[in-house]
Design a protein around this motif. Sequence first.
Motif, PDB file in Angstrom:
ATOM      1  N   SER A   1      -4.561  -2.435  -2.191  1.00 49.30           N
ATOM      2  CA  SER A   1      -5.790  -1.646  -2.070  1.00 49.30           C
ATOM      3  C   SER A   1      -6.718  -1.941  -3.246  1.00 49.30           C
ATOM      4  O   SER A   1      -6.315  -2.548  -4.238  1.00 49.30           O
ATOM      5  CB  SER A   1      -5.458  -0.152  -2.029  1.00 49.30           C
ATOM      6  OG  SER A   1      -5.037   0.279  -3.303  1.00 49.30           O
TER       7      SER A   1
ATOM      8  N   VAL B   1       9.432   3.952   2.102  1.00 49.58           N
ATOM      9  CA  VAL B   1       8.085   3.898   2.680  1.00 49.58           C
ATOM     10  C   VAL B   1       7.128   4.642   1.752  1.00 49.58           C
ATOM     11  O   VAL B   1       7.552   5.501   0.981  1.00 49.58           O
ATOM     12  CB  VAL B   1       8.033   4.483   4.110  1.00 49.58           C
ATOM     13  CG1 VAL B   1       8.905   3.682   5.059  1.00 49.58           C
ATOM     14  CG2 VAL B   1       8.400   5.938   4.136  1.00 49.58           C
TER      15      VAL B   1
ATOM     16  N   SER C   1       0.039  -1.660  -3.740  1.00 48.43           N
ATOM     17  CA  SER C   1       0.486  -2.661  -2.770  1.00 48.43           C
ATOM     18  C   SER C   1       1.471  -2.062  -1.776  1.00 48.43           C
ATOM     19  O   SER C   1       2.240  -1.156  -2.125  1.00 48.43           O
ATOM     20  CB  SER C   1       1.169  -3.831  -3.490  1.00 48.43           C
ATOM     21  OG  SER C   1       0.243  -4.503  -4.308  1.00 48.43           O
ATOM     22  N   ASN C   2       1.424  -2.556  -0.534  1.00 47.62           N
ATOM     23  CA  ASN C   2       2.404  -2.169   0.474  1.00 47.62           C
ATOM     24  C   ASN C   2       2.605  -3.311   1.463  1.00 47.62           C
ATOM     25  O   ASN C   2       1.788  -4.231   1.547  1.00 47.62           O
ATOM     26  CB  ASN C   2       2.010  -0.872   1.182  1.00 47.62           C
ATOM     27  CG  ASN C   2       0.816  -1.048   2.090  1.00 47.62           C
ATOM     28  OD1 ASN C   2       0.903  -1.676   3.134  1.00 47.62           O
ATOM     29  ND2 ASN C   2      -0.326  -0.475   1.704  1.00 47.62           N
TER      30      ASN C   2
ATOM     31  N   ASN D   1       2.499   2.170  12.452  1.00 45.18           N
ATOM     32  CA  ASN D   1       2.613   1.349  11.250  1.00 45.18           C
ATOM     33  C   ASN D   1       3.617   2.004  10.304  1.00 45.18           C
ATOM     34  O   ASN D   1       3.576   3.213  10.096  1.00 45.18           O
ATOM     35  CB  ASN D   1       1.268   1.239  10.529  1.00 45.18           C
ATOM     36  CG  ASN D   1       0.257   0.461  11.333  1.00 45.18           C
ATOM     37  OD1 ASN D   1       0.559  -0.571  11.910  1.00 45.18           O
ATOM     38  ND2 ASN D   1      -0.958   0.968  11.383  1.00 45.18           N
TER      39      ASN D   1
ATOM     40  N   LYS E   1      -0.362  -6.150   1.344  1.00 47.49           N
ATOM     41  CA  LYS E   1      -1.741  -5.697   1.195  1.00 47.49           C
ATOM     42  C   LYS E   1      -1.865  -4.922  -0.113  1.00 47.49           C
ATOM     43  O   LYS E   1      -1.010  -4.106  -0.437  1.00 47.49           O
ATOM     44  CB  LYS E   1      -2.141  -4.772   2.344  1.00 47.49           C
ATOM     45  CG  LYS E   1      -1.829  -5.289   3.732  1.00 47.49           C
ATOM     46  CD  LYS E   1      -2.723  -6.430   4.135  1.00 47.49           C
ATOM     47  CE  LYS E   1      -2.503  -6.843   5.567  1.00 47.49           C
ATOM     48  NZ  LYS E   1      -1.489  -7.840   5.776  1.00 47.49           N
TER      49      LYS E   1
ATOM     50  N   CYS F   1       4.737   1.481   6.367  1.00 45.75           N
ATOM     51  CA  CYS F   1       4.333   0.794   5.140  1.00 45.75           C
ATOM     52  C   CYS F   1       5.402   0.965   4.063  1.00 45.75           C
ATOM     53  O   CYS F   1       5.655   2.080   3.607  1.00 45.75           O
ATOM     54  CB  CYS F   1       2.992   1.321   4.648  1.00 45.75           C
ATOM     55  SG  CYS F   1       1.649   0.958   5.781  1.00 45.75           S
TER      56      CYS F   1
ATOM     57  N   ARG G   1       3.111  -3.740   5.398  1.00 50.34           N
ATOM     58  CA  ARG G   1       2.949  -2.999   6.650  1.00 50.34           C
ATOM     59  C   ARG G   1       3.594  -3.759   7.808  1.00 50.34           C
ATOM     60  O   ARG G   1       3.347  -4.949   7.996  1.00 50.34           O
ATOM     61  CB  ARG G   1       1.471  -2.790   6.946  1.00 50.34           C
ATOM     62  CG  ARG G   1       1.224  -1.963   8.196  1.00 50.34           C
ATOM     63  CD  ARG G   1      -0.226  -1.811   8.514  1.00 50.34           C
ATOM     64  NE  ARG G   1      -0.955  -1.329   7.356  1.00 50.34           N
ATOM     65  CZ  ARG G   1      -2.271  -1.254   7.293  1.00 50.34           C
ATOM     66  NH1 ARG G   1      -3.010  -1.635   8.305  1.00 50.34           N
ATOM     67  NH2 ARG G   1      -2.860  -0.814   6.204  1.00 50.34           N
TER      68      ARG G   1
END
Length: 178
Positions: free
Chosen positions: A107, A39, A112-113, A55, A105, A57, A115
């Motif tokens: 940023s 994570v 990137s992650n 959440n 996603k 991630c 979720r």
Amino acid sequence: MTAFQLLDPVLSSRGAKSIPILTMDNQPFIWMPAEMHHVVYEPSAYNDENANRVNVCFAVTEALENQLKIYDDVIIKALIKDSQKYFGQVLSETQIRERFANSIKTSEKGFSNFRVKMNKSGRGRCQTYDMNREPRQLPESFLSCSLKPRLCLKGLWMMGRDMGPLWELVAIQVDEKD
């Protein structure tokens, strides 16, 4: 081949619109990536440190990214096929892709992650196991361990013109670092 079906849109008691997803034999769509994952920060809910639904991630690996792109593309193709049913009008692939929030996603800074949602207790609680597949508690720190997630693609969330897949963490196998 990845095969699942998008059901009719549903409206929750709170007015949230979603599209449930099931396998072709009407079972929940469950996916378990082959590798262990990390994570990027501790599970949390926006502005609520005591929340039960949080959440989680995950850091993005090449294998994770490739598989999630396949799932996203299958969803988009199903939306294109029945866009009248889901949007009340026929939409092109470009129009649907503009509205679609991918599983991964990124940023503005390029991080990137992936979720997912997780229930820490109660109904729908994430089942947690050690590396010997024995039940255990959730880790005190998610940052200090590797996780093998078991994920359910529950459906698509819809908000205004936007939509995206809703992934839920239903079980994890935890490998704590020494």
